[in-house]
Design an enzyme around this catalytic site. Structure first.
Site, short mmCIF file in Angstrom:
data_model
loop_
_atom_site.label_atom_id
_atom_site.label_comp_id
_atom_site.label_asym_id
_atom_site.label_seq_id
_atom_site.Cartn_x
_atom_site.Cartn_y
_atom_site.Cartn_z
N LYS A 25 0.83 -1.22 0.00
CA LYS A 25 0.00 0.00 0.00
C LYS A 25 0.86 1.26 0.00
O LYS A 25 2.03 1.25 0.39
CB LYS A 25 -0.94 0.02 1.21
CG LYS A 25 -0.26 -0.11 2.59
CD LYS A 25 0.27 1.17 3.19
CE LYS A 25 1.05 0.95 4.48
NZ LYS A 25 1.83 2.09 4.92
N PRO A 117 9.22 -3.83 -0.65
CA PRO A 117 10.45 -3.56 0.12
C PRO A 117 10.27 -3.82 1.62
O PRO A 117 9.24 -3.46 2.18
CB PRO A 117 10.69 -2.07 -0.13
CG PRO A 117 9.93 -1.72 -1.35
CD PRO A 117 8.80 -2.68 -1.46
N ALA A 119 10.65 -3.28 5.48
CA ALA A 119 10.75 -2.06 6.30
C ALA A 119 10.76 -0.82 5.41
O ALA A 119 11.50 0.11 5.61
CB ALA A 119 11.99 -2.11 7.20
N MET A 122 5.56 0.23 3.13
CA MET A 122 4.49 -0.18 2.21
C MET A 122 3.70 -1.38 2.72
O MET A 122 2.91 -1.98 1.98
CB MET A 122 5.09 -0.52 0.84
CG MET A 122 5.56 0.71 0.08
SD MET A 122 5.95 0.28 -1.61
CE MET A 122 4.37 -0.33 -2.22
N GLY A 123 3.93 -1.72 3.98
CA GLY A 123 3.12 -2.79 4.57
C GLY A 123 3.39 -4.17 4.00
O GLY A 123 2.47 -4.97 3.86
N GLY A 124 4.65 -4.48 3.71
CA GLY A 124 4.98 -5.79 3.12
C GLY A 124 4.70 -6.94 4.08
O GLY A 124 4.08 -7.95 3.70
N SER A 126 2.70 -6.87 6.54
CA SER A 126 1.24 -6.90 6.74
C SER A 126 0.56 -7.64 5.60
O SER A 126 -0.40 -8.39 5.82
CB SER A 126 0.68 -5.46 6.81
OG SER A 126 1.29 -4.76 7.86
N ALA A 127 1.07 -7.45 4.37
CA ALA A 127 0.51 -8.18 3.22
C ALA A 127 0.75 -9.68 3.40
O ALA A 127 -0.13 -10.49 3.08
CB ALA A 127 1.15 -7.68 1.92
N ASP A 159 -1.97 -2.35 9.75
CA ASP A 159 -2.07 -2.31 8.28
C ASP A 159 -2.59 -3.62 7.68
O ASP A 159 -2.79 -3.70 6.47
CB ASP A 159 -0.70 -2.00 7.66
CG ASP A 159 -0.27 -0.57 7.91
OD1 ASP A 159 -1.14 0.27 8.22
OD2 ASP A 159 0.94 -0.29 7.79
P1 ATP Z 1 4.52 -0.89 7.86
O1 ATP Z 1 4.48 0.05 6.71
O2 ATP Z 1 3.31 -1.80 7.96
O3 ATP Z 1 4.90 -0.29 9.15
P2 ATP Z 1 6.91 -1.87 6.67
O4 ATP Z 1 6.44 -2.18 5.28
O5 ATP Z 1 7.65 -0.61 6.87
O6 ATP Z 1 5.68 -1.93 7.62
P3 ATP Z 1 7.73 -4.60 6.94
O7 ATP Z 1 8.41 -4.94 5.66
O8 ATP Z 1 6.33 -5.07 7.09
O9 ATP Z 1 7.80 -3.03 7.19
O10 ATP Z 1 8.63 -5.19 8.12
C1 ATP Z 1 9.12 -4.49 9.22
C2 ATP Z 1 9.97 -5.45 10.08
O11 ATP Z 1 9.15 -6.54 10.51
C3 ATP Z 1 11.12 -6.08 9.32
O12 ATP Z 1 12.29 -5.33 9.49
C4 ATP Z 1 11.23 -7.49 9.89
O13 ATP Z 1 12.22 -7.56 10.89
C5 ATP Z 1 9.89 -7.78 10.55
N1 ATP Z 1 9.06 -8.79 9.85
C6 ATP Z 1 8.26 -9.66 10.44
N2 ATP Z 1 7.59 -10.42 9.54
C7 ATP Z 1 7.98 -9.99 8.32
C8 ATP Z 1 7.64 -10.39 7.00
N3 ATP Z 1 6.77 -11.38 6.75
N4 ATP Z 1 8.22 -9.72 5.99
C9 ATP Z 1 9.08 -8.71 6.25
N5 ATP Z 1 9.46 -8.32 7.48
C10 ATP Z 1 8.91 -8.94 8.53
#
Ligand code: ATP
Length: 325
Positions: A25, A117, A119, A122-124, A126-127, A159
């Site tokens: 997202k 990506p 962290a 973009m909620g990876g 969460s997806a 998310d």
């Molecule tokens: P948001 O935007 O929802 O805050 P984000 O997209 O910035 O999240 P994510 O990629 O969801 O960040 O991951 C954040 C941290 O969560 C990562 O650094 C990792 O240590 C941990 N993590 C736990 N499960 C996962 C997963 N399935 N994929 C990626 N990272 C994960």
């Protein structure tokens, strides 16, 4: 390493794989309230699901264990990226929650194809959690309604419900109180992905610190700007470009000052406007149309950026295959 799965030739256990894809997202708008006594922040946000998808293949295994691996076909360069594969992984947590509410739960192996990506704002993760909820629901015939799945999703993270729902939605509360919004046309974006991550809690702490230093009294965000919803309804990227807002952007830039340059280069290369996505560091650049987005992405790649043209809204988590092995 995938644990041994039962096949048709091993007694009566027949393994099955359900494959689900779920979108990342962009927050087209994100207003953040003051730090609440419970440690959270209220937000008012417009979420847009974009055409960059995570995929989770959930395969039933004998026993009750949950295992997680990352697919070698993941398009992300995951060298040096920290993704826990144990009970800290969001997909693992989602499977564990589903196991608790499913009478016919078996063991499960989750293979995640990462494209969003890590962290990146973009909620990876969460997806991955949303995809896993849906996959395990199908795998174990749990029969949960979308509302019940959304309720479990909210327990996993703010998310996660949006990745299940997809499309365009207004998010209130901590982002999990969703109302679908009408969006007439697709908007075209270029995502500029960083080769580093930002911790979402650290970005929120930084925003609190900046606001404390300034002594500003921040109101609770209760609604989103009607002009944003209007621009999305009309499918008008010019109007949308004037009202993009992200309260977290200044905190992300405080932690990663180079983000200011990324937005500047995007805008001077033809983007209508640029914004940090969520807590960053991914930058979302709005383009006029698909051709403009493709051209902008190519120009930015020539400048050495990791840029990708996407569009949104796209649907939320969907089953893409269901196979007996
Ligand atoms: P948001 O935007 O929802 O805050 P984000 O997209 O910035 O999240 P994510 O990629 O969801 O960040 O991951 C954040 C941290 O969560 C990562 O650094 C990792 O240590 C941990 N993590 C736990 N499960 C996962 C997963 N399935 N994929 C990626 N990272 C994960």
């Amino acid at each position: 390493m995938i644990p041994a799965i039962g096949g048709a030739n091993r007694g009566r256990f027949v393994a099955r794989t359900v494959r689900v894809r779920a979108p990342g997202k962009v927050n087209v708008s994100l207003n953040v309230g003051p730090l609440r006594p419970d440690g959270y922040h209220s937000v008012a946000s417009v979420y847009l699901a974009v055409s960059l998808y995570e995929e989770v293949a959930a395969t039933s295994t004998e026993g009750t264990g949950i295992t997680v691996s990352i697919a070698p076909s993941s398009t992300l360069d995951l060298d040096g990226v920290d993704i826990p594969l144990d009970e800290r992984n969001l997909a693992y947590k989602a499977a564990a929650i589903m196991r608790d509410v499913s009478e016919k739960a078996t063991g499960v192996h989750l293979e995640i194809t990462k494209r969003v990506p890590v962290a990146g704002g973009m909620g990876g993760g969460s997806a991955d959690a949303a995809a896993t909820l849906l996959a395990c629901d199908a795998l174990w015939n749990s029969g949960l309604s979308r509302e019940e799945l959304a309720h479990l999703a909210a327990e996993l993270g703010a998310d996660v419900p949006f990745s299940l729902l997809g499309g365009t939605a207004v998010g209130l509360g901590v982002g999990d109180e969703l109302s679908p919004a009408l969006a007439k046309a697709q908007m075209d974006w270029v995502l500029v992905c960083a080769d580093y991550g930002l911790s979402t809690p650290e970005v929120f702490h930084t925003l609190d610190r900046l606001r404390t230093t300034e002594g500003l009294d921040i109101p609770e965000p209760l609604e989103v700007d009607a002009k944003i919803l209007q621009a999305l309804r009309d499918g008008n990227p010019d109007a949308l470009s004037k009202v993009l807002i992200n309260d977290l952007q200044r905190a992300s830039i405080e932690l990663a000052p180079q983000l200011r340059d990324t937005i500047g280069i995007g805008e001077s290369s033809g983007a209508l406007a640029g914004i940090v996505s969520g807590s960053g560091p991914t930058v979302a650049l709005l383009a006029h149309n698909p051709r403009a987005a493709e051209g902008l992405a190519e120009d930015l790649r020539h400048l050495g950026h990791n840029a990708l043209a996407v569009h949104g809204p796209v649907p939320g988590a969907r089953i893409i295959s269901d196979t007996l092995l």
